[in-house]
Enzyme design. Sequence first.
Site, mmCIF file in Angstrom:
data_model
loop_
_atom_site.group_PDB
_atom_site.id
_atom_site.type_symbol
_atom_site.label_atom_id
_atom_site.label_comp_id
_atom_site.label_asym_id
_atom_site.label_seq_id
_atom_site.Cartn_x
_atom_site.Cartn_y
_atom_site.Cartn_z
ATOM 1 N N ASP A 1 -11.231 0.818 2.157
ATOM 2 C CA ASP A 1 -10.523 0.533 0.930
ATOM 3 C C ASP A 1 -11.509 -0.222 0.031
ATOM 4 O OD1 ASP A 1 -8.414 0.140 -0.924
ATOM 5 O OD2 ASP A 1 -7.997 -1.828 -0.054
ATOM 6 N N ASP B 1 -10.603 -2.603 -3.200
ATOM 7 C CA ASP B 1 -10.159 -3.939 -3.598
ATOM 8 C C ASP B 1 -9.677 -4.719 -2.383
ATOM 9 O OD1 ASP B 1 -10.650 -3.570 -6.335
ATOM 10 O OD2 ASP B 1 -8.765 -2.513 -6.581
ATOM 11 N N SER C 1 -6.850 3.226 -3.994
ATOM 12 C CA SER C 1 -5.800 3.495 -4.963
ATOM 13 C C SER C 1 -6.225 3.122 -6.377
ATOM 14 C CB SER C 1 -4.536 2.702 -4.590
ATOM 15 O OG SER C 1 -4.084 3.051 -3.296
ATOM 16 N N LYS D 1 -0.812 5.292 -0.734
ATOM 17 C CA LYS D 1 -0.559 4.478 0.455
ATOM 18 C C LYS D 1 0.826 3.836 0.341
ATOM 19 C CE LYS D 1 -5.485 3.228 0.417
ATOM 20 N NZ LYS D 1 -6.462 2.136 0.255
ATOM 21 N N ASP E 1 -7.144 -4.290 3.763
ATOM 22 C CA ASP E 1 -6.649 -5.651 3.605
ATOM 23 C C ASP E 1 -5.159 -5.704 3.342
ATOM 24 O OD1 ASP E 1 -6.430 -6.446 0.234
ATOM 25 O OD2 ASP E 1 -7.162 -4.504 0.915
#
Length: 224
Positions: A11, A13, A113, A145, A170
Site C-alpha cells: 500500500d 499511504d 487507493s 479495499k 496499515d
Amino acid sequence: MSGFSFAALFDMDGVLVDNLNYHVQAWRTFAHHHGRTLTLEDYFRHVNGRVAADALPFVLGRDLSRDEIVAFTEEKEATYRQLYGPDLQPTPGLIPFLQTLKTSGTGLAVGTSAPFSNIGFTLDGLRIRSYFDAVVDASMISRGKPDPEIYLQAAERLGVPPSRCVVFEDAYSGIEAGLRAGMKVVALATTHTPGELAGCGAHHIIPNFEAGLERGLHRLDNWL
C-alpha cells in the site's frame, strides 16, 4: 512468465510514507470548506484506506456524479500535497528494505487507493518508482479495499500466485483485502497502534521497515 518466485505488494499511504496526520488534516479542511464536519471516528470508519468514490459521499452527505467525484478528489488531494510536500519522506527503513527485496529478485508492486496525482507525488518525490515492477491504482479497479481486487490484480501483473505474495498494509480495509486475496499480510503500526492491530489477522505487526529488516521479513522464502 515473470521470473519472480515471490512478490511484495505495498500500500502507499501509511506504508511507503507515514502521512496519516496530513491526510486527516486535508480531509477535515475539505469537509469544513463544504460546510461539513468530519470527526476522527468517522475518518477511521468511513474514509481511511478507502477509495474516494466510497469516502466522498459519506463526507459530503450525498450521492455524487462521476465528474463530481473526480473534481472533489483532486480538490482534497491538492490540499494534502500542499500540506505534506515540505515534509515528504519515506517510512523509516523503507529504502534499504526495498533495495534488499529487489536484490533478491522479489517482484515489487504498489496497490493503492490513492489517485494518480498522489502516486507521482509520492513515488517520484521519494525517487523510489524504479523499485516497483507494477503500480495498481484506484482507476484500474472496480471495487476498492477491503475487496481483494487491487492485490489480486497486482499479483497477476507480476505473474506470481497469491500464495507467494506478501502485502504490507496499515489500514484495516487494506489488511482485510490482503487476507481475502489469500496472501500473507504484514501490518505497519503507523495508522493504528500495535494493540489496535492485534486482532486484525495480520501475520506480523511492525512499527516500520527498520523493524522489518531486523526481523528478517524481507526474506520471504523463509516464512511464506
